[in-house]
Enzyme design. Structure first.
Site, mmCIF file in Angstrom:
data_model
loop_
_atom_site.group_PDB
_atom_site.id
_atom_site.type_symbol
_atom_site.label_atom_id
_atom_site.label_comp_id
_atom_site.label_asym_id
_atom_site.label_seq_id
_atom_site.Cartn_x
_atom_site.Cartn_y
_atom_site.Cartn_z
ATOM 1 N N GLU A 42 0.857 -1.193 0.000
ATOM 2 C CA GLU A 42 0.000 0.000 0.000
ATOM 3 C C GLU A 42 0.891 1.240 0.000
ATOM 4 O O GLU A 42 1.929 1.276 0.677
ATOM 5 C CB GLU A 42 -0.896 -0.007 1.241
ATOM 6 C CG GLU A 42 -1.988 -1.064 1.144
ATOM 7 C CD GLU A 42 -2.869 -1.115 2.381
ATOM 8 O OE1 GLU A 42 -2.699 -0.275 3.284
ATOM 9 O OE2 GLU A 42 -3.723 -2.019 2.433
ATOM 10 N N HIS A 133 -1.126 9.634 -26.679
ATOM 11 C CA HIS A 133 -1.240 8.721 -27.812
ATOM 12 C C HIS A 133 -2.266 9.227 -28.843
ATOM 13 O O HIS A 133 -2.055 9.106 -30.044
ATOM 14 C CB HIS A 133 -1.613 7.325 -27.328
ATOM 15 C CG HIS A 133 -1.783 6.355 -28.440
ATOM 16 N ND1 HIS A 133 -0.724 5.981 -29.243
ATOM 17 C CD2 HIS A 133 -2.870 5.729 -28.922
ATOM 18 C CE1 HIS A 133 -1.158 5.150 -30.164
ATOM 19 N NE2 HIS A 133 -2.455 4.982 -29.992
ATOM 20 N N ASP A 172 3.041 4.902 -38.470
ATOM 21 C CA ASP A 172 1.778 4.287 -38.863
ATOM 22 C C ASP A 172 0.861 5.381 -39.383
ATOM 23 O O ASP A 172 1.181 6.567 -39.287
ATOM 24 C CB ASP A 172 1.134 3.470 -37.731
ATOM 25 C CG ASP A 172 0.896 4.298 -36.480
ATOM 26 O OD1 ASP A 172 0.536 5.480 -36.603
ATOM 27 O OD2 ASP A 172 1.087 3.755 -35.370
ATOM 28 N N LYS A 195 0.964 -0.111 -41.008
ATOM 29 C CA LYS A 195 1.353 -1.104 -39.992
ATOM 30 C C LYS A 195 0.167 -1.970 -39.597
ATOM 31 O O LYS A 195 -0.957 -1.499 -39.530
ATOM 32 C CB LYS A 195 1.860 -0.351 -38.763
ATOM 33 C CG LYS A 195 2.143 -1.206 -37.566
ATOM 34 C CD LYS A 195 2.617 -0.367 -36.393
ATOM 35 C CE LYS A 195 1.484 0.055 -35.478
ATOM 36 N NZ LYS A 195 1.942 0.769 -34.274
HETATM 37 C C1 R5P Z 1 0.908 2.894 -31.598
HETATM 38 O O1 R5P Z 1 0.014 3.260 -32.330
HETATM 39 C C2 R5P Z 1 1.956 3.826 -31.096
HETATM 40 O O2 R5P Z 1 1.949 5.035 -31.777
HETATM 41 C C3 R5P Z 1 3.316 3.186 -31.204
HETATM 42 O O3 R5P Z 1 3.595 2.926 -32.558
HETATM 43 C C4 R5P Z 1 3.375 1.908 -30.418
HETATM 44 O O4 R5P Z 1 2.940 2.100 -29.123
HETATM 45 C C5 R5P Z 1 4.785 1.368 -30.413
HETATM 46 O O5 R5P Z 1 4.759 0.113 -29.806
HETATM 47 P P1 R5P Z 1 5.887 -0.961 -30.115
HETATM 48 O O6 R5P Z 1 7.204 -0.294 -29.912
HETATM 49 O O7 R5P Z 1 5.626 -2.049 -29.110
HETATM 50 O O8 R5P Z 1 5.691 -1.468 -31.496
#
Ligand code: R5P
Length: 316
Positions: A42, A133, A172, A195
């Site tokens: 805790e 994000h 992406d 991606k």
């Molecule tokens: C996902 O949409 C984020 O923008 C990153 O591309 C993602 O979190 C990266 O994760 P990883 O390094 O595990 O591929």
């Protein structure tokens, strides 16, 4: 307008170095606060300074161990509220659970919203964060939220390199707009990687891309690197398509699992990231790495919040 007494800045155990750097920038001391776990796990918090009516800033990125650091943040907010702080700003340089921002399959949570609810219910009056994000997460809060961006710092780092044939590559499709903005700052073209992520696993694969990279100097940008899979896969694709050099930049180097090894064994010429969170799982052994500090940016934003200045003006 209500005027708060002087600022008071505190941190939990997530990233003391960053909190100290912010305080150095603000030329003020970091406040004294006990934040520790009892043997039963805790979390206990006690402010050792008087914070009655103060403008309190709690700097705490939600980093590994994520759930413990989140609880520290929430309990620090609660303790500040009960100590009669005038206003409480949760400064969360890295907002974890950001990827759980929509119900994109049956019977799953929207944890980014849940975390926002926790922060509000704990008693925060405002939130200051960086490069979440997804921008829509701002809407999960019913209190004022300022979202800063470190990408101008990253863009400036690469602008000074004067790369002969730069292309900014979105890791992406979701980063396409960001890639265009950065490309505008460094006078580059853009490319976009398509991606695919397999189910709910960490495995990501770059399938194809839009844009020309043959003989070009590529800069892959992403908000965060977690396992390194997204970026490593994009690097492979770019090399296959004849890129001359490949650099990688992200704001949040979460670097979990084998991420360091994955990137160290990729054909990456340079990796650039910021200090929104500490590297707790290792370090780069081969890839040349540069860290850009966001402490001055966070410090300036906190000062503007305290004095009622424009935070947006920081980016104009
Ligand atoms: C996902 O949409 C984020 O923008 C990153 O591309 C993602 O979190 C990266 O994760 P990883 O390094 O595990 O591929």
């Amino acid at each position: 307008m209500r005027v708060f007494q002087e600022m008071a800045v505190f941190t939990g155990n997530a990233h003391r170095d960053l909190a100290e750097a912010v305080c150095r920038h603000l030329e003020m001391p970091l406040g004294d606060c006990e934040v520790f776990e009892f043997s039963n796990e805790e979390v206990f918090v006690r402010y050792l300074d008087n914070i009655r009516e103060r403008d309190v800033f709690i700097i705490q990125p939600i980093v590994s161990p994520v759930n413990t650091r989140l609880m520290e943040l929430l309990i620090m907010i609660d303790a500040a509220k009960r100590a009669s702080a005038g206003r409480i700003t949760a400064v969360v340089p890295y907002y974890a659970y950001g990827r759980s921002d929509k119900k994109d399959q049956p019977r799953v949570p929207v944890t980014a919203r849940l975390v926002a609810n926790f922060i509000e219910v704990a008693g925060a009056d405002r939130v200051l964060t960086l490069d979440m994000h997804a921008g829509q997460i701002q809407g999960f809060f019913n209190i004022p939220l300022d979202e800063l961006t470190a990408f101008p710092l990253i863009a400036e780092h690469f602008r000074q390199k004067n790369l002969p044939a730069p292309v900014v590559v979105a890791a992406d499709v979701g980063r396409a707009k960001l890639a265009r903005e950065i490309a505008g700052r460094i006078d580059a073209d853009i490319a976009i990687v398509d991606k695919k992520r397999e189910g709910n696993t960490d495995h990501a694969e770059a399938l194809t891309m839009i844009g020309e990279v043959e003989g070009r100097d590529c800069l892959i940008i992403d908000d965060e690197i977690l396992t390194g899979g997204t970026v490593a896969s994009a690097v492979r694709l770019l090399r296959t398509r004849g890129a001359r050099s490949v650099r990688v930049a992200c704001v949040h180097p979460v670097m979990a699992g084998r991420a360091f090894e994955v990137l160290d064994t990729s054909e990456v010429d340079e990796i650039v990231y910021t200090d929104t969170l500490p590297l707790v799982h290792g370090s780069f052994k081969k890839v040349p790495a540069s860290v850009l500090s966001v402490a001055p940016l966070i410090g300036d934003a906190m000062h503007r919040i305290h004095t009622g200045g424009s935070v947006g003006a920081l980016f104009r």
